[in-house]
Design an enzyme around this catalytic site. Structure first.
Site, PDB file in Angstrom:
ATOM      1  N   ASP A  56       0.901  -1.247   0.255  1.00 59.01           N
ATOM      2  CA  ASP A  56      -0.093  -0.232   0.116  1.00 59.01           C
ATOM      3  C   ASP A  56       0.895   1.189   0.090  1.00 59.01           C
ATOM      4  O   ASP A  56       1.718   1.445   0.897  1.00 59.01           O
ATOM      5  CB  ASP A  56      -0.995  -0.112   1.273  1.00 59.01           C
ATOM      6  CG  ASP A  56      -1.918   1.217   1.327  1.00 59.01           C
ATOM      7  OD1 ASP A  56      -1.611   2.267   0.558  1.00 59.01           O
ATOM      8  OD2 ASP A  56      -2.725   0.927   2.143  1.00 59.01           O
ATOM      9  N   LYS A  96      -5.740   9.263   0.663  1.00 54.86           N
ATOM     10  CA  LYS A  96      -4.632   8.631   1.004  1.00 54.86           C
ATOM     11  C   LYS A  96      -3.366   8.258  -0.078  1.00 54.86           C
ATOM     12  O   LYS A  96      -2.131   8.751  -0.071  1.00 54.86           O
ATOM     13  CB  LYS A  96      -4.516   7.608   1.964  1.00 54.86           C
ATOM     14  CG  LYS A  96      -4.981   8.056   3.287  1.00 54.86           C
ATOM     15  CD  LYS A  96      -5.414   6.774   4.330  1.00 54.86           C
ATOM     16  CE  LYS A  96      -4.168   6.132   4.884  1.00 54.86           C
ATOM     17  NZ  LYS A  96      -4.488   5.051   5.818  1.00 54.86           N
ATOM     18  N   TYR A 150     -11.426  12.753  -4.637  1.00 56.25           N
ATOM     19  CA  TYR A 150     -10.416  12.410  -5.964  1.00 56.25           C
ATOM     20  C   TYR A 150      -9.939  13.476  -6.461  1.00 56.25           C
ATOM     21  O   TYR A 150      -8.560  13.669  -6.625  1.00 56.25           O
ATOM     22  CB  TYR A 150     -11.201  11.649  -6.885  1.00 56.25           C
ATOM     23  CG  TYR A 150     -10.446  11.235  -8.242  1.00 56.25           C
ATOM     24  CD1 TYR A 150      -9.420  10.203  -8.177  1.00 56.25           C
ATOM     25  CD2 TYR A 150     -10.787  11.689  -9.349  1.00 56.25           C
ATOM     26  CE1 TYR A 150      -8.834   9.682  -9.233  1.00 56.25           C
ATOM     27  CE2 TYR A 150      -9.989  11.186 -10.715  1.00 56.25           C
ATOM     28  CZ  TYR A 150      -9.278  10.285 -10.341  1.00 56.25           C
ATOM     29  OH  TYR A 150      -8.655   9.811 -11.753  1.00 56.25           O
ATOM     30  N   ARG A 191     -17.496   2.668 -14.936  1.00 57.61           N
ATOM     31  CA  ARG A 191     -17.352   3.666 -15.901  1.00 57.61           C
ATOM     32  C   ARG A 191     -18.064   3.577 -17.178  1.00 57.61           C
ATOM     33  O   ARG A 191     -18.845   2.362 -17.417  1.00 57.61           O
ATOM     34  CB  ARG A 191     -16.071   3.930 -16.087  1.00 57.61           C
ATOM     35  CG  ARG A 191     -15.289   4.532 -15.102  1.00 57.61           C
ATOM     36  CD  ARG A 191     -13.715   4.827 -15.295  1.00 57.61           C
ATOM     37  NE  ARG A 191     -12.945   3.811 -15.009  1.00 57.61           N
ATOM     38  CZ  ARG A 191     -11.541   4.058 -14.780  1.00 57.61           C
ATOM     39  NH1 ARG A 191     -11.184   4.645 -15.203  1.00 57.61           N
ATOM     40  NH2 ARG A 191     -10.718   2.957 -14.251  1.00 57.61           N
TER      41      ARG A 191
HETATM   42  P1  NAD Z   1      -7.164   1.215 -11.742  1.00 62.07           P
HETATM   43  O1  NAD Z   1      -8.168   1.307 -10.630  1.00 62.07           O
HETATM   44  O2  NAD Z   1      -7.193   0.111 -12.948  1.00 62.07           O
HETATM   45  O3  NAD Z   1      -5.822   1.270 -11.471  1.00 62.07           O
HETATM   46  C1  NAD Z   1      -5.200   1.891 -10.301  1.00 62.07           C
HETATM   47  C2  NAD Z   1      -4.349   0.841  -9.509  1.00 62.07           C
HETATM   48  O4  NAD Z   1      -3.890   1.397  -8.107  1.00 62.07           O
HETATM   49  C3  NAD Z   1      -5.096  -0.549  -8.942  1.00 62.07           C
HETATM   50  O5  NAD Z   1      -4.282  -1.789  -9.551  1.00 62.07           O
HETATM   51  C4  NAD Z   1      -5.138  -0.288  -7.644  1.00 62.07           C
HETATM   52  O6  NAD Z   1      -5.088  -1.652  -6.751  1.00 62.07           O
HETATM   53  C5  NAD Z   1      -4.163   0.488  -7.344  1.00 62.07           C
HETATM   54  N1  NAD Z   1      -3.923   1.288  -6.040  1.00 62.07           N
HETATM   55  C6  NAD Z   1      -4.894   2.014  -5.451  1.00 62.07           C
HETATM   56  N2  NAD Z   1      -4.626   2.543  -4.440  1.00 62.07           N
HETATM   57  C7  NAD Z   1      -3.369   1.926  -3.916  1.00 62.07           C
HETATM   58  C8  NAD Z   1      -2.460   1.948  -2.797  1.00 62.07           C
HETATM   59  N3  NAD Z   1      -2.820   2.852  -1.919  1.00 62.07           N
HETATM   60  N4  NAD Z   1      -1.369   1.193  -2.707  1.00 62.07           N
HETATM   61  C9  NAD Z   1      -1.037   0.445  -3.837  1.00 62.07           C
HETATM   62  N5  NAD Z   1      -1.782   0.153  -5.003  1.00 62.07           N
HETATM   63  C10 NAD Z   1      -3.094   1.067  -4.871  1.00 62.07           C
HETATM   64  O7  NAD Z   1      -7.405   2.722 -12.490  1.00 62.07           O
HETATM   65  P2  NAD Z   1      -6.555   3.227 -13.738  1.00 62.07           P
HETATM   66  O8  NAD Z   1      -8.015   3.637 -14.754  1.00 62.07           O
HETATM   67  O9  NAD Z   1      -5.802   2.368 -14.270  1.00 62.07           O
HETATM   68  O10 NAD Z   1      -5.994   4.602 -13.229  1.00 62.07           O
HETATM   69  C11 NAD Z   1      -4.447   4.818 -13.034  1.00 62.07           C
HETATM   70  C12 NAD Z   1      -4.248   6.038 -12.747  1.00 62.07           C
HETATM   71  O11 NAD Z   1      -4.499   7.009 -13.765  1.00 62.07           O
HETATM   72  C13 NAD Z   1      -4.922   6.606 -11.603  1.00 62.07           C
HETATM   73  O12 NAD Z   1      -3.993   7.342 -10.583  1.00 62.07           O
HETATM   74  C14 NAD Z   1      -5.994   7.546 -12.059  1.00 62.07           C
HETATM   75  O13 NAD Z   1      -6.317   8.707 -11.138  1.00 62.07           O
HETATM   76  C15 NAD Z   1      -5.516   8.097 -13.160  1.00 62.07           C
HETATM   77  N6  NAD Z   1      -6.200   8.501 -14.407  1.00 62.07           N
HETATM   78  C16 NAD Z   1      -7.059   7.339 -15.247  1.00 62.07           C
HETATM   79  C17 NAD Z   1      -7.786   7.740 -16.238  1.00 62.07           C
HETATM   80  C18 NAD Z   1      -8.753   6.951 -16.905  1.00 62.07           C
HETATM   81  O14 NAD Z   1      -9.632   7.298 -17.729  1.00 62.07           O
HETATM   82  N7  NAD Z   1      -8.595   5.459 -16.871  1.00 62.07           N
HETATM   83  C19 NAD Z   1      -8.357   9.136 -16.282  1.00 62.07           C
HETATM   84  C20 NAD Z   1      -7.559  10.133 -15.412  1.00 62.07           C
HETATM   85  C21 NAD Z   1      -6.710   9.741 -14.525  1.00 62.07           C
HETATM   86  N1  UDP Z   2     -22.611   7.426 -17.746  1.00 64.74           N
HETATM   87  C1  UDP Z   2     -23.771   6.943 -18.229  1.00 64.74           C
HETATM   88  N2  UDP Z   2     -24.223   5.891 -18.340  1.00 64.74           N
HETATM   89  C2  UDP Z   2     -23.293   4.738 -17.431  1.00 64.74           C
HETATM   90  C3  UDP Z   2     -22.280   5.424 -16.883  1.00 64.74           C
HETATM   91  C4  UDP Z   2     -21.700   6.504 -17.093  1.00 64.74           C
HETATM   92  O1  UDP Z   2     -24.349   7.849 -19.128  1.00 64.74           O
HETATM   93  O2  UDP Z   2     -23.597   3.493 -17.477  1.00 64.74           O
HETATM   94  C5  UDP Z   2     -21.941   8.892 -17.831  1.00 64.74           C
HETATM   95  C6  UDP Z   2     -21.732   9.495 -16.599  1.00 64.74           C
HETATM   96  O3  UDP Z   2     -22.732   9.994 -15.928  1.00 64.74           O
HETATM   97  C7  UDP Z   2     -20.638  10.493 -17.258  1.00 64.74           C
HETATM   98  C8  UDP Z   2     -20.063   9.929 -18.405  1.00 64.74           C
HETATM   99  O4  UDP Z   2     -20.787   8.861 -18.690  1.00 64.74           O
HETATM  100  O5  UDP Z   2     -21.525  11.688 -17.543  1.00 64.74           O
HETATM  101  C9  UDP Z   2     -18.717   9.316 -18.187  1.00 64.74           C
HETATM  102  O6  UDP Z   2     -18.732   8.622 -16.843  1.00 64.74           O
HETATM  103  P1  UDP Z   2     -17.507   7.806 -16.216  1.00 64.74           P
HETATM  104  O7  UDP Z   2     -17.847   7.290 -15.039  1.00 64.74           O
HETATM  105  O8  UDP Z   2     -17.020   6.879 -17.554  1.00 64.74           O
HETATM  106  O9  UDP Z   2     -16.392   8.915 -16.048  1.00 64.74           O
HETATM  107  P2  UDP Z   2     -16.047  10.469 -15.692  1.00 64.74           P
HETATM  108  O10 UDP Z   2     -15.650  11.170 -17.091  1.00 64.74           O
HETATM  109  O11 UDP Z   2     -17.349  10.984 -15.251  1.00 64.74           O
HETATM  110  O12 UDP Z   2     -15.056  10.577 -14.948  1.00 64.74           O
END
Ligand code: NAD
Ligand code: UDP
Length: 319
Positions: A56, A96, A150, A191
């Protein structure tokens, strides 16, 4: 390089591991599996360029041996209030990971004199009043709203990263990631892409929250990872937006998914399902990424969805 990736078992982290190993780097993955899964890394078992530490990141981080880069990706990332994997149901852990986890990750980078990259987010712009969002926009964020766990964690993480850069001269980078999709997304994180694809592949109507007029700009994961890799290799210390600027309403997006999958069940509106603070519009201005990194996305949403569907079919037992 020998690179530490926190959040390695997640959607983006695991795709990043693959890309870096393909570029002949050595990767140390770190994760506590709070929202990620060992399944995402199973194919790397036995790979001599990959090792894993279950930890963690909110607690002090120890990495054996010398490393050259720290990529801090650990954080819950889904805003869906109904998902056990969403940050609204993991509020303290999310704060955290963004605050203590970033502090500990920066501590490793400082102690080892490595480069550092923070996975930040378009959410730092909140429900934006400027459109599209440039890196110079300061955002429109409710500091105590549900999404603040967040948004504010990531804003603090950016502030801490810049402080380590300015005060301790750590070689930092900040990537502001916009909505990204692709293989290894969590099916149950709520999502929009996992929800819509699973509904479409089961011939169910797609659940459009609100009236579907809110917009997002969806980037395929390979494009995103390319941009992040270029940023890692660059000397840019200011935040850089990485995302696909092609903006779509959620209603149009649902119609695209129904067309691509041949789903005839249509759409059902869930008027009240939009969470508090759900941004009305989101689109990255990627001028900085184009100029500094020579990067722009190459994969259309139709192509990206076609590359993503086999993963969902396999996970759903439909392959
Ligand atoms: P995800 O949930 O698939 O991956 C996050 C990973 O972090 C998970 O494997 C989780 O177990 C691990 N994790 C969380 N808290 C932890 C901790 N305290 N210690 C160790 N591991 C921990 O999400 P993701 O979509 O892959 O996102 C990855 C990063 O990218 C995140 O920082 C997220 O904020 C950022 N991000 C993602 C998106 C997107 O569209 N996917 C958009 C904007 C930002
Ligand atoms: N959303 C939706 N139907 C779903 C899930 C999400 O219409 O089943 C919408 C949600 O309200 C948001 C957008 O899709 O306006 C994108 O949501 P997501 O949770 O993927 O991520 P965000 O961009 O809000 O972080």
């Amino acid at each position: 390089m020998r690179i530490l990736i926190t959040g390695a078992a997640g959607f983006l982290g695991s795709n990043l591991c693959d890309r870096l190993i393909a570029e002949d780097h050595e990767v140390i993955g770190m994760d506590n599996f709070i929202t990620g899964s060992p399944d995402n890394l199973a194919h790397l078992a036995g790979n001599e360029n990959f090792s894993f530490i279950r930890h963690d990141v909110s607690n002090f981080i120890f990495v054996p041996g010398k490393i050259d880069a720290v990529m801090h990706f650990a954080s819950p990332a889904s805003p869906n209030p109904n998902s056990p994997f969403g940050y609204l149901n993991l509020p303290i852990q999310t704060l955290k990971a963004g605050a203590l986890g970033t502090h500990n990750s920066l501590g490793v980078a400082r102690a080892q004199n490595t480069r550092f990259i923070l996975a930040s987010t378009s959410e730092i712009y909140g429900d934006p009043l400027e459109h599209p969002q440039t890196e110079d926009y300061w955002g429109h964020v409710n500091p105590i709203g549900p999404r603040s766990v967040y948004d504010e964690a990531k804003r603090f993480a950016e502030a801490l990263t810049m402080a380590y850069h300015r005060f301790h001269d750590v070689d930092t980078r900040v990537v502001r990631i916009f909505n990204t999709y692709g293989p290894r997304m969590h099916l149950d994180d709520g999502r929009v892409v996992p929800n819509f694809l699973q509904q479409a592949l089961q011939n169910q109507p797609l659940t459009v929250y609100g009236d579907g007029s809110q917009t997002r700009s969806f980037c395929y994961v390979d494009d995103l990872i390319e941009g992040i890799y270029r940023l890692l290799l660059s000397d840019e210390h200011q935040p850089v937006n990485i995302g696909n600027p092609v903006e779509t309403t959620i209603l149009e997006f649902a119609e695209t998914i129904n067309a691509i999958t041949g789903n005839t069940a249509g759409i059902v509106y869930k008027e009240d399902a939009r969470g508090e603070g759900d941004p009305q519009q989101r689109q990255p201005d990627i001028t900085r990424a184009k100029e500094i990194l020579g990067w722009e996305p190459k994969i259309s949403v139709e192509e990206g969805l076609k590359r993503t569907i086999p993963y969902f079919k396999a996970k759903m037992g439909l392959a």
